[in-house]
Design a protein around this motif. Sequence first.
Motif, short mmCIF file in Angstrom:
data_model
loop_
_atom_site.label_atom_id
_atom_site.label_comp_id
_atom_site.label_asym_id
_atom_site.label_seq_id
_atom_site.Cartn_x
_atom_site.Cartn_y
_atom_site.Cartn_z
N HIS A 179 0.80 -1.22 0.00
CA HIS A 179 0.00 0.00 0.00
C HIS A 179 0.84 1.28 0.00
CE1 HIS A 179 -2.75 -3.10 1.52
NE2 HIS A 179 -3.69 -2.40 0.89
N ALA A 180 2.14 1.16 0.05
CA ALA A 180 3.04 2.31 0.21
C ALA A 180 2.85 3.39 -0.85
CB ALA A 180 4.49 1.84 0.24
N GLN A 181 2.66 3.01 -2.08
CA GLN A 181 2.59 3.98 -3.18
C GLN A 181 1.16 4.39 -3.53
OE1 GLN A 181 5.49 5.23 -4.25
NE2 GLN A 181 6.43 3.86 -2.76
N LEU A 182 0.18 3.98 -2.74
CA LEU A 182 -1.21 4.21 -3.11
C LEU A 182 -1.84 5.47 -2.52
CD1 LEU A 182 -2.55 0.54 -2.95
CD2 LEU A 182 -1.77 1.84 -4.95
N ALA A 183 -1.16 6.14 -1.61
CA ALA A 183 -1.67 7.37 -1.00
C ALA A 183 -3.09 7.18 -0.46
CB ALA A 183 -1.61 8.54 -1.98
N ILE A 184 -3.25 6.21 0.43
CA ILE A 184 -4.56 5.91 1.01
C ILE A 184 -4.77 6.76 2.25
CG2 ILE A 184 -5.93 4.09 2.11
CD1 ILE A 184 -4.41 2.12 0.29
N ASP A 185 -5.94 7.41 2.29
CA ASP A 185 -6.27 8.22 3.46
C ASP A 185 -7.30 7.49 4.33
OD1 ASP A 185 -8.83 8.64 2.33
OD2 ASP A 185 -8.25 10.58 1.48
N ARG A 245 -2.46 1.02 10.41
CA ARG A 245 -1.19 1.76 10.57
C ARG A 245 -0.27 1.57 9.36
NH1 ARG A 245 -1.57 -1.26 15.20
NH2 ARG A 245 -2.62 -0.18 16.88
N GLU A 246 -0.41 0.43 8.70
CA GLU A 246 0.45 0.13 7.54
C GLU A 246 -0.23 0.47 6.21
OE1 GLU A 246 1.37 -3.99 8.05
OE2 GLU A 246 2.76 -3.59 9.68
N ILE A 247 -1.53 0.68 6.24
CA ILE A 247 -2.27 0.92 5.00
C ILE A 247 -2.50 2.40 4.75
CG2 ILE A 247 -4.48 0.53 3.85
CD1 ILE A 247 -4.51 -2.27 5.23
N ILE A 248 -2.86 3.14 5.79
CA ILE A 248 -3.12 4.57 5.64
C ILE A 248 -1.76 5.28 5.54
CG2 ILE A 248 -4.08 6.64 6.72
CD1 ILE A 248 -6.14 4.76 8.08
N THR A 249 -1.55 5.94 4.41
CA THR A 249 -0.25 6.59 4.19
C THR A 249 -0.38 8.11 4.05
OG1 THR A 249 -0.45 6.17 1.82
CG2 THR A 249 0.75 4.55 3.12
N VAL A 250 -1.61 8.62 4.04
CA VAL A 250 -1.86 10.04 3.89
C VAL A 250 -2.73 10.52 5.05
CG1 VAL A 250 -2.94 11.81 2.43
CG2 VAL A 250 -1.75 9.89 1.38
N GLU A 251 -2.32 11.57 5.67
CA GLU A 251 -3.09 12.13 6.79
C GLU A 251 -4.31 12.85 6.33
OE1 GLU A 251 -2.70 11.68 10.13
OE2 GLU A 251 -1.21 10.23 9.52
#
Length: 141
Positions: free
Chosen positions: A92-98, A135-141
């Motif tokens: 999920h690192a490059q997916l910018a998931i909020d 914690r590992e999936i959401i990469t965008v605040e």
Amino acid sequence: MTFFKPWIAAAVFVLAGAAHAQTAPLYQSLGEKPGIAALASDFVDRLKANPRIGKMFDNIKPAYLKEQFTDQFCELSGGPCKYDGETMKNSHAQLAIDKAQFNLVVEILQGTMDARGIPFTAQNQLLAKLAPMHREIITVE
């Protein structure tokens, strides 16, 4: 002098059965591997069809995604499967998931479980096992 004591044999069988039943009640509540595979298949179909999140799954083959969810849900529920896919962080690192996208995926999973008649208690148990992954999936605040 050794006597066969049927009550001892019966107790051993009952205890062995109870121990086995207690090892994976969530796995059983989800319908074991066939039920989990059906859940994963329906879930992926609903994810891909959702207008707000479906595009995120365009570059992933549905069969692969269904297999990964099946293995992951099966292992997390105490089943005999082994999830050997990518880590949640890496995949999920490059997916910018909020948070909103993550919550939508959870809602879709809940709706899928409801539609499949999975008991509410089992739904909560599975979601509780999946929740720390945020914690590992959401990469965008």
